[in-house]
Design a protein around this motif. Sequence first.
Motif, PDB file in Angstrom:
ATOM      1  N   UNK A 159       0.873  -1.143  -0.081  1.00  0.00           N
ATOM      2  CA  UNK A 159       0.117  -0.216  -0.024  1.00  0.00           C
ATOM      3  C   UNK A 159       0.913   1.170   0.207  1.00  0.00           C
ATOM      4  N   UNK A 160       1.907   1.335   0.838  1.00  0.00           N
ATOM      5  CA  UNK A 160       2.774   2.282   0.727  1.00  0.00           C
ATOM      6  C   UNK A 160       3.506   2.809  -0.363  1.00  0.00           C
ATOM      7  N   UNK A 161       4.157   1.607  -1.021  1.00  0.00           N
ATOM      8  CA  UNK A 161       4.570   1.565  -2.216  1.00  0.00           C
ATOM      9  C   UNK A 161       3.740   2.186  -3.385  1.00  0.00           C
ATOM     10  N   UNK A 162       2.508   1.545  -3.331  1.00  0.00           N
ATOM     11  CA  UNK A 162       1.507   1.892  -4.471  1.00  0.00           C
ATOM     12  C   UNK A 162       1.107   3.328  -4.336  1.00  0.00           C
ATOM     13  N   UNK A 171      -7.745  12.730 -10.638  1.00  0.00           N
ATOM     14  CA  UNK A 171      -7.801  14.219 -10.035  1.00  0.00           C
ATOM     15  C   UNK A 171      -8.101  14.190  -8.500  1.00  0.00           C
ATOM     16  N   UNK A 172      -8.683  12.854  -8.264  1.00  0.00           N
ATOM     17  CA  UNK A 172      -9.243  12.627  -6.863  1.00  0.00           C
ATOM     18  C   UNK A 172      -8.136  11.721  -6.150  1.00  0.00           C
ATOM     19  N   UNK A 173      -6.936  11.511  -6.647  1.00  0.00           N
ATOM     20  CA  UNK A 173      -5.791  10.990  -5.788  1.00  0.00           C
ATOM     21  C   UNK A 173      -5.446  11.864  -5.051  1.00  0.00           C
ATOM     22  N   UNK A 174      -5.573  13.155  -5.166  1.00  0.00           N
ATOM     23  CA  UNK A 174      -5.147  14.325  -4.126  1.00  0.00           C
ATOM     24  C   UNK A 174      -6.183  14.702  -3.011  1.00  0.00           C
ATOM     25  N   UNK A 175      -7.366  13.825  -3.168  1.00  0.00           N
ATOM     26  CA  UNK A 175      -8.288  14.093  -2.210  1.00  0.00           C
ATOM     27  C   UNK A 175      -8.156  13.671  -0.761  1.00  0.00           C
ATOM     28  N   UNK A 176      -7.986  14.697   0.249  1.00  0.00           N
ATOM     29  CA  UNK A 176      -7.766  14.366   1.593  1.00  0.00           C
ATOM     30  C   UNK A 176      -8.202  13.214   2.145  1.00  0.00           C
ATOM     31  N   UNK A 177      -9.580  13.510   1.817  1.00  0.00           N
ATOM     32  CA  UNK A 177     -10.581  12.321   2.546  1.00  0.00           C
ATOM     33  C   UNK A 177     -10.122  10.856   1.916  1.00  0.00           C
ATOM     34  N   UNK A 178      -9.818  10.766   0.728  1.00  0.00           N
ATOM     35  CA  UNK A 178      -9.641   9.503  -0.038  1.00  0.00           C
ATOM     36  C   UNK A 178      -8.105   8.922   0.726  1.00  0.00           C
ATOM     37  N   UNK A 179      -7.192   9.680   0.932  1.00  0.00           N
ATOM     38  CA  UNK A 179      -6.054   9.474   1.045  1.00  0.00           C
ATOM     39  C   UNK A 179      -6.030   9.195   2.744  1.00  0.00           C
ATOM     40  N   UNK A 180      -6.695   9.692   3.407  1.00  0.00           N
ATOM     41  CA  UNK A 180      -6.760   9.450   4.828  1.00  0.00           C
ATOM     42  C   UNK A 180      -7.630   7.994   5.121  1.00  0.00           C
ATOM     43  N   UNK A 181      -8.950   7.945   4.120  1.00  0.00           N
ATOM     44  CA  UNK A 181      -9.414   6.521   4.572  1.00  0.00           C
ATOM     45  C   UNK A 181      -8.637   5.449   3.927  1.00  0.00           C
ATOM     46  N   UNK A 182      -7.591   5.638   3.055  1.00  0.00           N
ATOM     47  CA  UNK A 182      -6.871   4.397   2.487  1.00  0.00           C
ATOM     48  C   UNK A 182      -5.940   4.214   3.709  1.00  0.00           C
ATOM     49  N   UNK A 183      -5.298   5.084   4.387  1.00  0.00           N
ATOM     50  CA  UNK A 183      -4.291   4.767   5.329  1.00  0.00           C
ATOM     51  C   UNK A 183      -5.257   4.123   6.350  1.00  0.00           C
ATOM     52  N   UNK A 184      -6.307   4.438   6.659  1.00  0.00           N
ATOM     53  CA  UNK A 184      -7.159   3.919   7.706  1.00  0.00           C
ATOM     54  C   UNK A 184      -7.018   2.268   7.542  1.00  0.00           C
ATOM     55  N   UNK A 185      -7.314   1.924   6.180  1.00  0.00           N
ATOM     56  CA  UNK A 185      -7.264   0.373   6.059  1.00  0.00           C
ATOM     57  C   UNK A 185      -5.954  -0.225   6.636  1.00  0.00           C
ATOM     58  N   UNK A 186      -4.891   0.412   6.374  1.00  0.00           N
ATOM     59  CA  UNK A 186      -3.794  -0.094   7.014  1.00  0.00           C
ATOM     60  C   UNK A 186      -3.636  -0.083   8.438  1.00  0.00           C
ATOM     61  N   UNK A 187      -4.098   0.833   9.108  1.00  0.00           N
ATOM     62  CA  UNK A 187      -4.196   1.032  10.581  1.00  0.00           C
ATOM     63  C   UNK A 187      -5.196   0.053  11.157  1.00  0.00           C
ATOM     64  N   UNK A 188      -6.359  -0.300  10.438  1.00  0.00           N
ATOM     65  CA  UNK A 188      -7.266  -1.438  10.882  1.00  0.00           C
ATOM     66  C   UNK A 188      -6.607  -2.643  11.006  1.00  0.00           C
ATOM     67  N   UNK A 189      -5.972  -2.989   9.743  1.00  0.00           N
ATOM     68  CA  UNK A 189      -5.405  -4.398   9.940  1.00  0.00           C
ATOM     69  C   UNK A 189      -4.440  -4.369  10.869  1.00  0.00           C
ATOM     70  N   UNK A 190      -3.444  -3.245  11.184  1.00  0.00           N
ATOM     71  CA  UNK A 190      -2.638  -3.536  12.092  1.00  0.00           C
ATOM     72  C   UNK A 190      -3.245  -3.632  13.510  1.00  0.00           C
TER      73      UNK A 190
END
Length: 316
Positions: free
Chosen positions: A203-206, A245-264
Amino acid sequence: MMRREWFDPFRSDVEVVFAAAEQLVQNYPGPISHYAGEQLKLANPLLRDSGHSYIGYIIPLWMQHAGPGRLPAETAHKLSTACLIHMLYFLIQDEIMDQRPEDITLKLALGNLYYVDALGIYRELFGNTSLFWSYYRQYVMEWSTGVTEETMSDPFGINPLRNAQKAAPLLLGAAGSLLLLEQEERIPSLCADLDIALMTLQMTDDFTDFNEDAEHGNYNSFLSYVSSAMKLDYPAYPVSEQVIRNTYNSRFMKSYADIAWHHYTLTSSNDWIPQLRSFNLFLCSALDQAIEEVEAHKKSLMQGGFSYLIHASQQS
């Protein structure tokens, strides 16, 4: 710099492992030997920041100090060296599939030498009847499934943990160490936690490489996530401008990171090997840091008069 419990205590071990690998590649034919030596330098974390590829070879080194029946140093170094060489083999495979490099002949030749040397060391450590070979086949099968599935479906969209399949051969260091210690019963739990680390690593690399992957048509879990949020099909090439365009959407970036934290939070205790949990935490934090850097860049663009681009990227 904060002490990295998953790496800093093992620096001398890593030095031994890379020295052993360098000795192996010195026996390769002329230009291939030189290229292999350069690749080892790029991968050596003692010489430069080599990304987060440590997980490909460091697990046997952890096993010198983890739990009952610890691995002898010589055995840990030998298995770690095999894992390092094997990891470089798969990195070449990934590069060829993703980038179609011009020097493909050299890379394929080198990859086969890596493969032979890794297999040779594995055979020194594990007999023909060892369960190691069953795990070897299983993990290579998972890798094969992972790299082909990306071209036909959306594995991350189905289950984020499927992001780890492409790195399945890296589990051999864990399975091999536990088999040498006659602790096979620990393999499922440890490898489940490793899958979470490998998922987060991918996920981080992607997230870091999504622009390059969009350009080359490579599968990317962050593009998958944004496409899903936009209710657009993925994989798709070329990637929709709306997605880009939406790859820089703050909400999407944060919720993407939330997936990693949830699995952690789902990682089991595995208290006997705390380095793994520490490494997983490091990866989650690295993803957060990458997102923070994008946010900081967005702010600098807004101050520079490009706020209309930023506002457009916030529209979902």
